[in-house]
Design an enzyme around this catalytic site. Structure first.
Site, PDB file in Angstrom:
ATOM      1  N   TRP A  31     -10.765   7.353  18.352  1.00 17.54           N
ATOM      2  CA  TRP A  31      -9.844   7.602  19.453  1.00 17.54           C
ATOM      3  C   TRP A  31      -8.601   8.282  18.896  1.00 17.54           C
ATOM      4  CZ3 TRP A  31     -10.714   7.391  24.465  1.00 17.54           C
ATOM      5  CH2 TRP A  31      -9.618   7.448  25.329  1.00 17.54           C
ATOM      6  N   SER A  65      -9.070   1.833  17.952  1.00 16.59           N
ATOM      7  CA  SER A  65      -8.243   1.036  17.043  1.00 16.59           C
ATOM      8  C   SER A  65      -8.553  -0.449  17.122  1.00 16.59           C
ATOM      9  CB  SER A  65      -6.759   1.278  17.347  1.00 16.59           C
ATOM     10  OG  SER A  65      -6.424   2.609  17.033  1.00 16.59           O
ATOM     11  N   PHE A  66      -8.903  -0.936  18.296  1.00 12.31           N
ATOM     12  CA  PHE A  66      -9.206  -2.351  18.450  1.00 12.31           C
ATOM     13  C   PHE A  66     -10.388  -2.762  17.569  1.00 12.31           C
ATOM     14  CE2 PHE A  66     -10.505  -6.203  20.749  1.00 12.31           C
ATOM     15  CZ  PHE A  66      -9.277  -6.815  20.923  1.00 12.31           C
ATOM     16  N   GLU A  67     -11.270  -1.827  17.245  1.00  8.44           N
ATOM     17  CA  GLU A  67     -12.451  -2.104  16.428  1.00  8.44           C
ATOM     18  C   GLU A  67     -12.185  -1.997  14.928  1.00  8.44           C
ATOM     19  OE1 GLU A  67     -13.343  -1.440  20.455  1.00  8.44           O
ATOM     20  OE2 GLU A  67     -12.546   0.125  19.148  1.00  8.44           O
ATOM     21  N   VAL A  90      -2.378   4.520  18.478  1.00  6.51           N
ATOM     22  CA  VAL A  90      -2.257   4.093  19.865  1.00  6.51           C
ATOM     23  C   VAL A  90      -0.949   4.677  20.393  1.00  6.51           C
ATOM     24  CG1 VAL A  90      -2.201   2.128  21.436  1.00  6.51           C
ATOM     25  CG2 VAL A  90      -3.454   1.948  19.286  1.00  6.51           C
ATOM     26  N   HIS A  97      -2.059  -1.933  28.394  1.00  5.27           N
ATOM     27  CA  HIS A  97      -3.178  -1.771  27.458  1.00  5.27           C
ATOM     28  C   HIS A  97      -2.672  -1.552  26.033  1.00  5.27           C
ATOM     29  CE1 HIS A  97      -7.285  -0.798  26.294  1.00  5.27           C
ATOM     30  NE2 HIS A  97      -6.827   0.278  25.679  1.00  5.27           N
ATOM     31  N   ARG A 136       3.874  11.786  12.311  1.00  8.16           N
ATOM     32  CA  ARG A 136       3.600  10.750  11.307  1.00  8.16           C
ATOM     33  C   ARG A 136       2.192  10.825  10.725  1.00  8.16           C
ATOM     34  NH1 ARG A 136       7.419   9.537  14.658  1.00  8.16           N
ATOM     35  NH2 ARG A 136       9.125   8.145  14.096  1.00  8.16           N
TER      36      ARG A 136
END
Length: 164
Positions: A31, A65-67, A90, A97, A136
């Site tokens: 993502w 990112s959650f994974e 994110v 969310h 970044r």
């Protein structure tokens, strides 16, 4: 943290332990690929510049990112790695969310690190705008992927020094 007054991606190579005999996992979120690709390039460059062998770097992609924490756990369980760098991005949206993903990912990364007693480095950009993420991930504020790779090298070395 990279800010307008300090770019932390600049470092003295003489202050980083040699990573020649270290094995690394890098878990990368698919993502926001535009951002995470830059983070991955920075991490790979930093590892190789500090002695890591390409054969000792395993890259695993996950959907988001959650994974990242579960991807790190899978690397520890299936590949003999000394540490894992988690890279994701994110960007704040209009709903909560963002908060749930950031909190869950942060806690998950910490939990995996403590469970396996090995470094799992938090390379999750949590920006308000896409421009901040670009800045970044290889832009004007440096590349958080570089910072995270160096942190992983240092943490692996620190553990080795303590258990000598």
């Amino acid at each position: 943290m990279a800010t307008a007054i300090k770019n932390l991606s600049h470092y003295d190579i003489n202050t980083i332990p040699n990573a020649e005999n270290m094995r690394f996992g890098i878990v990368v979120s698919e993502w926001n690929e535009k951002i995470t690709k830059g983070l991955l390039e920075g991490a790979l460059t930093a590892l190789k510049d500090n002695g890591a062998k390409e054969d000792n770097i395993i890259v695993q992609f996950v959907p988001g990112s959650f994974e990242l924490p579960l991807g790190a756990q899978h690397l520890f369980e299936s590949k003999d790695v000394d540490g894992v760098v988690c890279l994701g991005s994110v960007v704040q949206g209009e709903t909560k969310h963002f908060d749930f993903v950031c909190h869950g990912t942060t806690k998950g990364i910490m939990d995996v690190s403590l469970k396996y007693d090995r470094p799992v480095i938090f390379g999750l950009l949590t920006d308000n705008t896409m421009q901040q993420a670009i800045d970044r991930s290889g832009g004007k504020y440096g590349n958080k992927g570089i910072d995270c790779a160096l942190a992983c090298i240092k943490m692996i070395d620190a553990k080795k020094q303590l258990i000598k």
